[in-house]
Scaffold this active site. Structure first.
Site, PDB file in Angstrom:
ATOM      1  N   LYS A 155      -7.367  -1.078   7.850  1.00 14.83           N
ATOM      2  CA  LYS A 155      -6.554  -0.425   6.817  1.00 14.83           C
ATOM      3  C   LYS A 155      -7.342  -0.362   5.528  1.00 14.83           C
ATOM      4  CE  LYS A 155      -2.459  -0.899   3.881  1.00 14.83           C
ATOM      5  NZ  LYS A 155      -1.235  -1.638   3.541  1.00 14.83           N
ATOM      6  N   GLU A 205       6.744  -4.525  -7.094  1.00 17.31           N
ATOM      7  CA  GLU A 205       6.193  -5.510  -6.163  1.00 17.31           C
ATOM      8  C   GLU A 205       5.782  -6.812  -6.831  1.00 17.31           C
ATOM      9  OE1 GLU A 205       2.935  -5.830  -2.521  1.00 17.31           O
ATOM     10  OE2 GLU A 205       3.109  -3.986  -3.685  1.00 17.31           O
ATOM     11  N   GLU A 249       1.573  -0.947   9.246  1.00 12.72           N
ATOM     12  CA  GLU A 249       0.966  -1.123   7.924  1.00 12.72           C
ATOM     13  C   GLU A 249       1.581  -2.325   7.211  1.00 12.72           C
ATOM     14  OE1 GLU A 249       0.830   1.170   3.595  1.00 12.72           O
ATOM     15  OE2 GLU A 249       1.320   2.320   5.399  1.00 12.72           O
ATOM     16  N   GLU A 385       2.576  11.308  -0.405  1.00 10.44           N
ATOM     17  CA  GLU A 385       3.115  10.019  -0.837  1.00 10.44           C
ATOM     18  C   GLU A 385       2.625   9.653  -2.233  1.00 10.44           C
ATOM     19  OE1 GLU A 385       2.589   5.343   0.350  1.00 10.44           O
ATOM     20  OE2 GLU A 385       3.000   6.757   1.979  1.00 10.44           O
TER      21      GLU A 385
END
Length: 401
Positions: A155, A205, A249, A385
């Protein structure tokens, strides 16, 4: 001696006591450029001046922060805190200070006045330049996918920027107010990072928080844009919860957080499946990880530096992902995908992943957005996105792509 002005003591989680109406929004409204503002689900901080700059050096950053706070305690400060930002590159200097004065208030999310509509931004007049161009970004995603399918990495998070130029001086207090009022339960910040530069944003976050010996991390990975249509919005949320690509993910990130925290913790709880977190513009897959530290001296920033950067902002393996980022992104991330937050002399604090943000200087804004790329990623979808993630800030300033 530094001065601490406690507006109200933030309640402990679950405490039904109601904070004073208007205490948190008063701090938000009092922000002026050059000050330091940070709103979290536990408190609202507004700080002025600089008592101590946390120095650069070879010793761990958490040790340098601890020393700066210990000096403030010896000088008689009843509640010294460090506030500021840590960059994505762990070798670059941080922008952390012990402020000269701190106003400590309750969370914005508990203040009924935060629901009042902010002043609408003046639309138009912005010059918007994407760096890289969307098609170039999509090409970088496609190249990264090919490297993953060849087994080079699992990733990588690839980012792009929008460079905005305003014909008028930037109104940072109004921008901050709109960001905070759109997502009052999140993490809103405005922090100086250099002469004439301000990092501001609204991140969903939490990297890690500490209260006593208890740590909480909340990794987010796997996202989809919100919809103004209720039925479509619910469908998108449900689809995200079933998406194999997004669940993979997310799992990569959660596993990395678990492995990073495990050496320091006697207890570690990781839920089996993610839940959803929503902002004004996005749905995110979310997992809340809780832990109890073995070492009572391990501070919030110490755990944050052990976790940073997670695969949610870098990738895995970390060193390979960093190299792909350096080869692909035509800009320096600076403080984007770094960490912002606060910590007190006891080691308690909150450190947040620096996303949904912009750097302001003179009449310029530089917006950042990234997307997690895995072997199943579609370049056009990842480009879309990032465009959706830009909306948080674009709507706060009245600009459009």
């Amino acid at each position: 001696m530094p001065t601490v002005h406690p507006v109200a003591t933030p309640p402990a989680p679950g405490d039904p006591s109601a904070p004073a109406v208007g205490a948190a929004t008063a701090l938000l409204d009092a922000y002026r450029p050059g000050a330091r503002f940070l709103a979290t689900p536990t408190r609202t901080l507004l700080a002025d001046g600089v008592r101590t700059v946390v120095p650069t050096g070879d010793s761990p950053l958490a040790d340098r922060v601890r020393a700066a706070l210990a000096d403030a305690v010896r000088d008689g400060d009843p509640w010294p805190v460090v506030m500021g930002a840590v960059p994505f590159d762990h070798e670059a200097p941080a922008a952390l200070v012990v402020p000269a004065s701190v106003h400590d208030g309750p969370p914005l999310g508990t203040d009924p006045l935060v629901a009042l509509d902010p002043t609408a931004p003046v639309t138009g007049g912005w010059s918007v330049t994407p760096v890289p161009r969307p098609e170039e970004y999509a090409g970088g995603v496609a190249a990264a996918v090919r490297r993953m399918r060849a087994g080079e990495l699992d990733k990588v998070v690839l980012s792009r920027t929008l460079e905005l130029l305003s014909p008028e001086p930037l109104d940072l207090p109004s921008m901050l107010g709109r960001l905070a009022r759109r997502d009052p339960g999140g993490y809103t910040f405005a922090l100086p990072t250099g002469p004439g530069r301000t990092l501001l944003g609204a991140s969903p976050e939490l990297l890690v928080s500490r209260r006593g010996n208890r740590f909480v991390a909340n990794p987010l990975a796997g996202s989809t844009p919100r919809s103004a249509d209720l039925a479509e919005d619910v469908l998108r949320a449900a689809t995200l919860l079933r998406s194999e690509k997004d669940l993979h993910e997310h799992g990569v990130v959660v596993d990395a957080v678990r492995r990073a925290m495990a050496p320091y913790c006697s207890e570690l709880h990781v839920p089996e499946r993610p839940t959803l977190v929503r902002t004004a513009t996005m749905w995110h897959l979310s997992t809340t990880v809780t832990a109890v530290a073995d070492d009572p001296e391990l501070c919030a920033l110490g755990m944050a530096t052990a976790l940073h950067p997670t695969p949610a902002v870098c990738g895995t393996p970390t060193d390979t992902a960093r190299r792909v980022i350096e080869e692909t992104e035509p800009f320096d991330r600076g403080f984007f995908t770094g960490v912002v937050g606060w910590q007190d002399a006891s080691g308690d604090g909150e450190w947040v992943v620096t996303i949904r943000c912009a750097e302001a200087q003179d009449r310029r804004l530089r917006l950042f957005a990234g997307a997690g790329v895995v072997a199943g990623s579609d370049p056009e979808a990842e480009t879309a996105e990032t465009a959706a993630k830009f909306r948080t800030f674009l709507q706060a300033v009245g600009a459009e792509l």
